[in-house]
Write a protein that holds these residues in place. Sequence first.
Motif, PDB file in Angstrom:
ATOM      1  N   ALA A 119       0.835  -1.203   0.000  1.00 13.93           N
ATOM      2  CA  ALA A 119       0.000   0.000   0.000  1.00 13.93           C
ATOM      3  C   ALA A 119       0.872   1.256   0.000  1.00 13.93           C
ATOM      4  N   THR A 120       1.942   1.231   0.781  1.00 15.13           N
ATOM      5  CA  THR A 120       2.855   2.372   0.832  1.00 15.13           C
ATOM      6  C   THR A 120       3.504   2.598  -0.527  1.00 15.13           C
ATOM      7  N   LYS A 121       3.898   1.524  -1.182  1.00 18.67           N
ATOM      8  CA  LYS A 121       4.512   1.622  -2.510  1.00 18.67           C
ATOM      9  C   LYS A 121       3.528   2.237  -3.505  1.00 18.67           C
ATOM     10  N   GLU A 122       2.284   1.788  -3.460  1.00 18.28           N
ATOM     11  CA  GLU A 122       1.260   2.324  -4.364  1.00 18.28           C
ATOM     12  C   GLU A 122       0.987   3.795  -4.071  1.00 18.28           C
ATOM     13  N   GLU A 123       0.951   4.154  -2.794  1.00 19.93           N
ATOM     14  CA  GLU A 123       0.716   5.550  -2.422  1.00 19.93           C
ATOM     15  C   GLU A 123       1.866   6.445  -2.881  1.00 19.93           C
ATOM     16  N   LYS A 124       3.100   5.967  -2.745  1.00 25.80           N
ATOM     17  CA  LYS A 124       4.249   6.742  -3.205  1.00 25.80           C
ATOM     18  C   LYS A 124       4.183   6.968  -4.710  1.00 25.80           C
ATOM     19  N   LYS A 125       3.775   5.945  -5.453  1.00 26.47           N
ATOM     20  CA  LYS A 125       3.655   6.073  -6.911  1.00 26.47           C
ATOM     21  C   LYS A 125       2.578   7.097  -7.261  1.00 26.47           C
ATOM     22  N   LYS A 126       1.466   7.029  -6.530  1.00 27.94           N
ATOM     23  CA  LYS A 126       0.371   7.965  -6.782  1.00 27.94           C
ATOM     24  C   LYS A 126       0.807   9.399  -6.476  1.00 27.94           C
ATOM     25  N   VAL A 127       1.528   9.592  -5.380  1.00 26.84           N
ATOM     26  CA  VAL A 127       2.019  10.927  -5.016  1.00 26.84           C
ATOM     27  C   VAL A 127       2.975  11.439  -6.085  1.00 26.84           C
ATOM     28  N   LYS A 128       3.860  10.572  -6.560  1.00 28.89           N
ATOM     29  CA  LYS A 128       4.825  10.976  -7.599  1.00 28.89           C
ATOM     30  C   LYS A 128       4.098  11.393  -8.880  1.00 28.89           C
ATOM     31  N   ASP A 129       3.079  10.610  -9.275  1.00 28.17           N
ATOM     32  CA  ASP A 129       2.296  10.957 -10.468  1.00 28.17           C
ATOM     33  C   ASP A 129       1.576  12.295 -10.293  1.00 28.17           C
ATOM     34  N   LEU A 130       0.994  12.507  -9.109  1.00 30.67           N
ATOM     35  CA  LEU A 130       0.292  13.769  -8.852  1.00 30.67           C
ATOM     36  C   LEU A 130       1.258  14.947  -8.843  1.00 30.67           C
ATOM     37  N   GLU A 131       2.443  14.761  -8.271  1.00 33.04           N
ATOM     38  CA  GLU A 131       3.447  15.834  -8.278  1.00 33.04           C
ATOM     39  C   GLU A 131       3.888  16.166  -9.698  1.00 33.04           C
ATOM     40  N   ARG A 132       4.054  15.128 -10.537  1.00 30.33           N
ATOM     41  CA  ARG A 132       4.441  15.344 -11.937  1.00 30.33           C
ATOM     42  C   ARG A 132       3.352  16.142 -12.670  1.00 30.33           C
ATOM     43  N   GLU A 133       2.091  15.760 -12.443  1.00 25.01           N
ATOM     44  CA  GLU A 133       0.974  16.459 -13.094  1.00 25.01           C
ATOM     45  C   GLU A 133       0.884  17.901 -12.605  1.00 25.01           C
ATOM     46  N   LEU A 134       1.090  18.113 -11.292  1.00 26.63           N
ATOM     47  CA  LEU A 134       1.044  19.462 -10.739  1.00 26.63           C
ATOM     48  C   LEU A 134       2.148  20.327 -11.349  1.00 26.63           C
ATOM     49  N   ALA A 135       3.354  19.773 -11.487  1.00 24.23           N
ATOM     50  CA  ALA A 135       4.456  20.531 -12.090  1.00 24.23           C
ATOM     51  C   ALA A 135       4.132  20.900 -13.532  1.00 24.23           C
ATOM     52  N   ARG A 136       3.531  19.955 -14.290  1.00 26.40           N
ATOM     53  CA  ARG A 136       3.154  20.240 -15.681  1.00 26.40           C
ATOM     54  C   ARG A 136       2.128  21.368 -15.747  1.00 26.40           C
ATOM     55  N   LYS A 137       1.142  21.319 -14.848  1.00 23.36           N
ATOM     56  CA  LYS A 137       0.102  22.357 -14.850  1.00 23.36           C
ATOM     57  C   LYS A 137       0.655  23.708 -14.399  1.00 23.36           C
ATOM     58  N   GLU A 138       1.598  23.713 -13.458  1.00 24.45           N
ATOM     59  CA  GLU A 138       2.225  24.968 -13.033  1.00 24.45           C
ATOM     60  C   GLU A 138       3.003  25.603 -14.188  1.00 24.45           C
ATOM     61  N   LYS A 139       3.683  24.754 -14.971  1.00 23.27           N
ATOM     62  CA  LYS A 139       4.424  25.260 -16.139  1.00 23.27           C
ATOM     63  C   LYS A 139       3.449  25.853 -17.159  1.00 23.27           C
ATOM     64  N   ALA A 140       2.337  25.159 -17.383  1.00 25.49           N
ATOM     65  CA  ALA A 140       1.350  25.649 -18.344  1.00 25.49           C
ATOM     66  C   ALA A 140       0.747  26.965 -17.866  1.00 25.49           C
ATOM     67  N   LEU A 141       0.475  27.063 -16.562  1.00 33.35           N
ATOM     68  CA  LEU A 141      -0.084  28.292 -16.005  1.00 33.35           C
ATOM     69  C   LEU A 141       0.921  29.437 -16.116  1.00 33.35           C
ATOM     70  N   ALA A 142       2.188  29.144 -15.826  1.00 33.83           N
ATOM     71  CA  ALA A 142       3.227  30.173 -15.932  1.00 33.83           C
ATOM     72  C   ALA A 142       3.357  30.646 -17.383  1.00 33.83           C
ATOM     73  N   GLU A 143       3.269  29.702 -18.318  1.00 29.85           N
ATOM     74  CA  GLU A 143       3.348  30.063 -19.739  1.00 29.85           C
ATOM     75  C   GLU A 143       2.162  30.933 -20.151  1.00 29.85           C
ATOM     76  N   ALA A 144       0.968  30.563 -19.674  1.00 32.04           N
ATOM     77  CA  ALA A 144      -0.226  31.360 -20.002  1.00 32.04           C
ATOM     78  C   ALA A 144      -0.104  32.761 -19.401  1.00 32.04           C
ATOM     79  N   ALA A 145       0.386  32.854 -18.173  1.00 33.16           N
ATOM     80  CA  ALA A 145       0.562  34.167 -17.537  1.00 33.16           C
ATOM     81  C   ALA A 145       1.583  34.997 -18.309  1.00 33.16           C
ATOM     82  N   ALA A 146       2.676  34.365 -18.735  1.00 31.71           N
ATOM     83  CA  ALA A 146       3.696  35.081 -19.508  1.00 31.71           C
ATOM     84  C   ALA A 146       3.119  35.578 -20.821  1.00 31.71           C
TER      85      ALA A 146
END
Length: 164
Positions: A119-146
Motif C-alpha cells: 500500500a505504501t509503494k502504491e501511495e508513493k507512486k500515486k504521489v509521484k504521479d500527482l506531483e508530476r501532473e502538478l508541475a506540468r500544470k504549473e508550467k502551463a499556467l506560468a506560460e499562459a501568464a507570460a
Amino acid sequence: MGYSPERKAAVLKRMLPPGNIAIRQLSREEGICEATLHKWRAEARGKGQLLPCADTSPEGWSSRDKFAAVLETAALNEADLGEYCRKRGLYPAQIAAWRVACEQANDWDRASTARLGQATKEEKKKVKDLERELARKEKALAEAAALLILRKKVSAIWGGAEDA
C-alpha cells in the motif's frame, strides 16, 4: 472445608464436554459453592486443561479453549483424534479449522506488514504521479501568464489595436 483431589477431579470431569454441566447446576447437585467451582475451573485452565463454559457450543468457545484443544490434539493420530472429539462433543473438522486459525494468527503480522508495504509503494507512486501532473500544470499556467503579460506589453507598445 477441604476437598480431596479425587473429588475435585471428579467434579471437574463433569464440567468437561460432552456433558458440560453448568456450574450453577453442578453446585446444587454436589453441594459445593459456585465460587469454589469457578476457582477450580480457573486453576485447571491455568494448568492448560480444556474446560469451556457449559452454556456455549464448541464454536462459541473462547480462543484460549480452542487453542488448548488444538494443543491437546496436535500429536494425536486419526483414531485418537476421533476418540478425543467424541469425548468432548467436537468434530475433527472443527479442530482442523481452529489449527489453521492458530497458524494464520502467527502469520498475521508478516502478512499485515507485506500489505502495508504494498500500500505504501502504491501511495508513493500515486504521489509521484500527482506531483508530476502538478508541475506540468504549473508550467502551463506560468506560460499562459507570460503570454498574457506579453500581450499587454505588445498592446501598450503598439497601441490599442491588438485588444482581441
